[in-house]
Design a protein around this motif. Structure first.
Motif, PDB file in Angstrom:
ATOM      1  N   LEU A 263     -52.224  18.790 -42.868  1.00  0.00           N
ATOM      2  CA  LEU A 263     -53.836  18.109 -44.588  1.00  0.00           C
ATOM      3  C   LEU A 263     -55.182  18.484 -44.343  1.00  0.00           C
ATOM      4  O   LEU A 263     -54.877  18.820 -45.432  1.00  0.00           O
ATOM      5  N   LEU A 264     -55.157  19.421 -43.604  1.00  0.00           N
ATOM      6  CA  LEU A 264     -56.671  20.343 -43.300  1.00  0.00           C
ATOM      7  C   LEU A 264     -56.536  21.677 -44.512  1.00  0.00           C
ATOM      8  O   LEU A 264     -57.490  21.924 -45.413  1.00  0.00           O
TER       9      LEU A 264
ATOM     10  N   TYR B 171     -55.694  20.501 -47.936  1.00  0.00           N
ATOM     11  CA  TYR B 171     -56.950  20.180 -48.577  1.00  0.00           C
ATOM     12  C   TYR B 171     -57.161  21.109 -49.095  1.00  0.00           C
ATOM     13  O   TYR B 171     -57.937  21.777 -50.235  1.00  0.00           O
TER      14      TYR B 171
ATOM     15  N   ALA C 110     -59.054  22.955 -52.257  1.00  0.00           N
ATOM     16  CA  ALA C 110     -60.756  22.970 -53.162  1.00  0.00           C
ATOM     17  C   ALA C 110     -60.743  24.121 -53.115  1.00  0.00           C
ATOM     18  O   ALA C 110     -62.232  23.976 -54.000  1.00  0.00           O
TER      19      ALA C 110
END
Lengths: 325, 512
Positions: free
Chosen positions: A31-32, A35, A39
């Motif tokens: 997930l990180l 993300y 981003a």
């Protein structure tokens, strides 16, 4: 049927928590990465990943050591302060004219001495390691500032700086190489040696382990000594990366290392821990550190994010093992 | 009010009725249509081997497990036991085999848990009332324990009494006791039996689970036998003989064995001279021969466990000397004792004998782990083979060597403990309550194993609080009292009474 569902409810929560706890390092990492890739334009590329791992080599080594310490139901709160102190010792030894290999050897030996001392006081004095290493943290911090007068000591030896930071060995950065070797050695040690297997028994039930003829005290001291060795190597890498020995240089290392182990699903009560999962936990913290810098998240907020992740991991671990022990 | 009280007991509805209860766990049918009816004021023994379904049935009665099929009624009313609180509210109290007292609280806090008296409309705990009420419960039950005492300082037997006091703090209609005597000493046992008598006279129905035959015949009015999750028989205790009861439980005959060898002719394995640990063991002299089984009997607190721990170097002695096969034996720690062939098998398998978080195989190889090391690395294959071999030899029932040991039944866990120590092929083996909490079938197997060990030349010391066990298995019996050896007698000449006389005489207590 309804009664059955009621009775199973507690079990269902526990099973869900167990699943989440087991998936946390994998899921969190994915997930990180996803993300930060979305981003930031600078996150998802080979250059950044290489930097990410080399930057966090110290964290990974210390977290792997912390895994052993937590496995035997102890903790080491002194690692951050000791890494700073060791980097100072290393820089000053070189500044005093010692050749770098001698200075490195000296640093690693000092680290093992400090780790062993932590272990001896904890085990022989029967004092919680929490307190012993808290004391060691304060002493190490104080010494680092006294040795330097609160000014960081620059490292000028080009060979040393190159060797540990720029030069590649077989195309692999040296810090990464050291991490891989240490990781492999620790996995073998934990799974395939009598010493490693005994650590699980010591952590899970120290009295049963003692009555099984296991040298509990010697093993625990050895764990702290190994922790010292890893802290020493970590400190050398840290000093070479920063190019100096600076007091107060690793403010969040202790927190990050413990976080990595806990995210890896280890029990703070001992008896359960895994090198592979700690490695994932450490990478998760590394990605978090790297990504938040890229997104210009300020340092104070970074602490809050990490604190929340630790709490989440601990709560999951408690829910997962509640009633199960 | 008014009307006719039913004259016949049979006309009254049972105080607790479990009918056609079925309970499945993943992979096993724990209970298959079992019916159990408990009358007010009776002591009803539920017997069966480990795995027969006794504990599951009791957990259903206590509201811990919900049945998959079947009905439960209390005093004629059908009820649904949603959880343990519901069962408690209906007057069904349970004292489980695993002690659940909170060790970091004191006695009163344990007894009054869940029913703490409050002040100021429930805002404040009324501490004075708490201790007064708890002490009143203890006094009523004739239990001599101070309500202020920290539980951590109580013996296992005393903790059991606290647990029973907690169950009786309310006014139970049905009291379920799951192996209540497995951790009790003789005095506490007597106290418990008197207590059961009083509760019974007050009309409380008592469901009593035990593996001890003598208790069942002394205490119970009726017996229900379960086997493999099925109901075998229910009947008045007087209608059973010991053999018939064992046959009903095991489904076959089990015979007692004893032998009478000339012990003096056997070589001396371990000699103990003047062994002392202040406050526990007082100048003990003892000789253990290779090939004999020496029983160590005595009251709780007589120093038996402490003596065994000194021999195994689990504790340090203050004075005394030992020899092992003629050579001075001064182990510095448990590891050294093990290397010299002396092992101690603890009475507390969950806390001291096993590492519950580890697998069956890991537990079995734990004390000898370093023997599997080749050039620093463990041979995992050899470890697993050894574990499997010992599991087979002792008949450990587990899905695989990798099964967590915590999921095994008590008897199987005890076999794992034995496997763990026997795999070291010890010369001297000290067994502390080797059959505590173990069913008759497993018990007979363990007894046979003990005899076989001695026949193979090992020196075996068996600590047991069950005199019939000591009498059945041992060649000689040493009785300890107040840290000393009160006497040593050949098993052939000893009776339960003569052993008790020794145990009590030295302790300065009259035999009741």
């Amino acid at each position: 049927m309804n009664a059955d569902a009621d009775a199973m409810d507690g079990g269902r929560t526990r099973r869900a928590a167990r699943l989440l706890r087991d998936l946390l390092p994998y899921l969190g990492l994915i997930l990180l990465v996803a993300y930060f890739s979305l981003a930031s334009d600078f996150f998802f590329n080979a250059r950044n990943f290489e930097r990410l791992v080399t930057d966090s080599a110290t964290l990974i080594l210390v977290a792997l050591g912390m895994t052993l310490v937590i496995l035997v139901a102890e903790i080491d709160l002194s690692v951050g302060a000791v890494v700073a102190l060791l980097s100072v010792i290393l820089a000053q030894a070189m500044a005093a004219g010692l050749p770098w290999p001698v200075a490195v050897l000296l640093t690693v030996l000092a680290a093992m001495a400090i780790g062993t001392l932590n272990g001896v006081i904890t085990v022989i004095g029967q004092i919680p390691s929490f307190i012993v290493t808290l004391g060691m943290m304060a002493i190490a911090t104080g010494l680092a500032f006294i040795f330097t007068g609160a000014i960081s000591v620059p490292i000028l030896d080009e060979t040393f700086l190159d060797l540990f930071y720029s030069v590649s060995l077989l195309g692999v950065p040296v810090p990464l190489m050291i991490v891989v070797v240490a990781f492999a050695a620790l996995v073998v040690m934990l799974g395939r040696t009598a010493f490693g297997r005994e650590l699980f028994a010591i952590g899970a039930n120290i009295e049963a382990a003692r009555l099984s003829g296991i040298a509990v005290r010697r093993n625990k001291i050895a764990v702290f000594a190994v922790m010292g060795l890893l802290v020493g190597v970590g400190a050398v890498l840290s000093a070479s990366r920063l190019g100096s020995g600076a007091p107060g240089s690793s403010p969040s290392l202790t927190l990050d290392a413990i976080a990595a182990v806990i995210i890896g699903g280890a029990s703070l009560f001992g008896g359960r821990a895994s090198m592979v999962r700690t490695l994932l936990g450490a990478l998760l913290i590394a990605v978090l550190n790297n990504g938040m810098v890229l997104l210009n998240v300020n340092v104070d907020s970074q602490f809050i994010v990490k604190g929340l992740i630790i709490l989440l991991a601990v709560v999951l671990e408690r829910l997962a093992s509640a009633g199960g022990r | 009010m008014g009307g006719f009280r039913p004259v016949s007991v049979l006309a009254m509805a049972p105080v607790l009725s479990l009918s056609s209860i079925t309970k499945r766990f993943p992979g096993v049918v724990a209970l298959d249509g079992v019916t159990l009816e408990i009358e007010a004021g009776e002591v009803h023994a539920v017997m069966g081997e480990n795995g027969a379904g006794k504990s599951t049935l009791m957990k259903i009665a206590a509201g811990v497990h919900a049945p998959d099929a079947g009905a439960i009624s209390v005093a004629g009313d059908t009820v649904r036991l949603r959880d343990a609180q519901t069962a408690t509210a209906l007057g069904i109290e349970t004292v489980f085999q695993e002690l659940t007292v909170l060790a970091n609280r004191d006695v009163a806090q344990n007894i009054m848990i869940g029913v703490e008296p409050a002040r100021l409309g429930g805002l404040m705990l009324d501490n004075r009332a708490l201790y007064a009420q708890a002490q009143a419960v203890l006094d009523r039950l004739g239990i001599v324990i101070d309500a202020h005492m920290a539980v951590a300082r109580l013996s296992a037997g005393e903790r059991q009494m606290v647990e029973i006091a907690r169950a009786c703090a309310g006014t139970p209609r049905v009291l379920i006791l799951d192996e209540p005597t497995s951790s009790l000493g003789r005095q506490e046992e007597t106290l418990l039996f008197a207590l059961i008598g009083r509760l019974k006279a007050a009309g409380v129905a008592i469901v009593y689970i035990t593996h001890r035959m003598s208790e069942v015949f002394a205490l119970s009015d009726r017996i229900t036998v379960l086997r493999d999750g099925r109901h075998v028989v229910t009947g008045a205790t007087s209608s059973f003989t010991r053999q018939a009861l064992i046959r009903a439980m095991v489904g076959r005959d089990v015979e007692d064995r004893r032998r009478g060898a000339a012990i003096a002719d056997l070589p001396e394995a371990l000699t103990v001279r003047g062994l002392t640990r202040r406050g526990a063991v007082d100048a003990v002299d003892l000789t253990l021969h290779a090939g004999e089984v020496l029983g160590l009997a005595g009251l709780m607190g007589a120093g038996r466990t402490e003596l065994a721990r000194l021999i195994a170097a689990a504790d340090k002695s203050d004075a005394g000397s030992m020899t092992l096969f003629g050579v001075p034996y001064q182990p510095g720690g448990v590891g050294e004792a093990i290397r010299q062939g002396v092992v101690y098998v603890s009475e507390d398998r969950k806390e001291l004998g096993l590492v519950l978080g580890l697998s069956v195989a890991d537990n079995i190889v734990l004390p000898g782990l370093r023997r599997f090391s080749r050039g620093g690395l463990l041979s995992l294959g050899a470890m697993k083979r050894a574990a499997r071999q010992w599991m087979e030899r002792l008949g450990v029932k587990a899905a695989s060597p990798d099964t967590p040991v915590s999921t095994l039944s008590g008897g199987n866990q005890q076999k794992v403990v034995l496997a763990k120590w026997l795999s070291l092929e010890p010369r001297v083996i000290l067994l502390d309550e080797p059959t505590r909490g173990v069913d008759v079938g497993a018990k007979a197997e363990i007894h046979e194993r003990i005899r076989a060990l001695a026949d193979a030349g090992a020196a075996v010391l068996v600590i047991s609080s069950e005199l019939p066990e000591v009498l059945a298995v041992c060649d000689r019996i040493a009785v300890m009292a107040q840290g000393r050896i009160a006497g040593i007698v050949p098993a052939g000449e000893a009776t339960e009474e003569s052993l008790l006389d020794l145990a009590f005489a030295e302790a300065g207590l009259a035999v009741a």
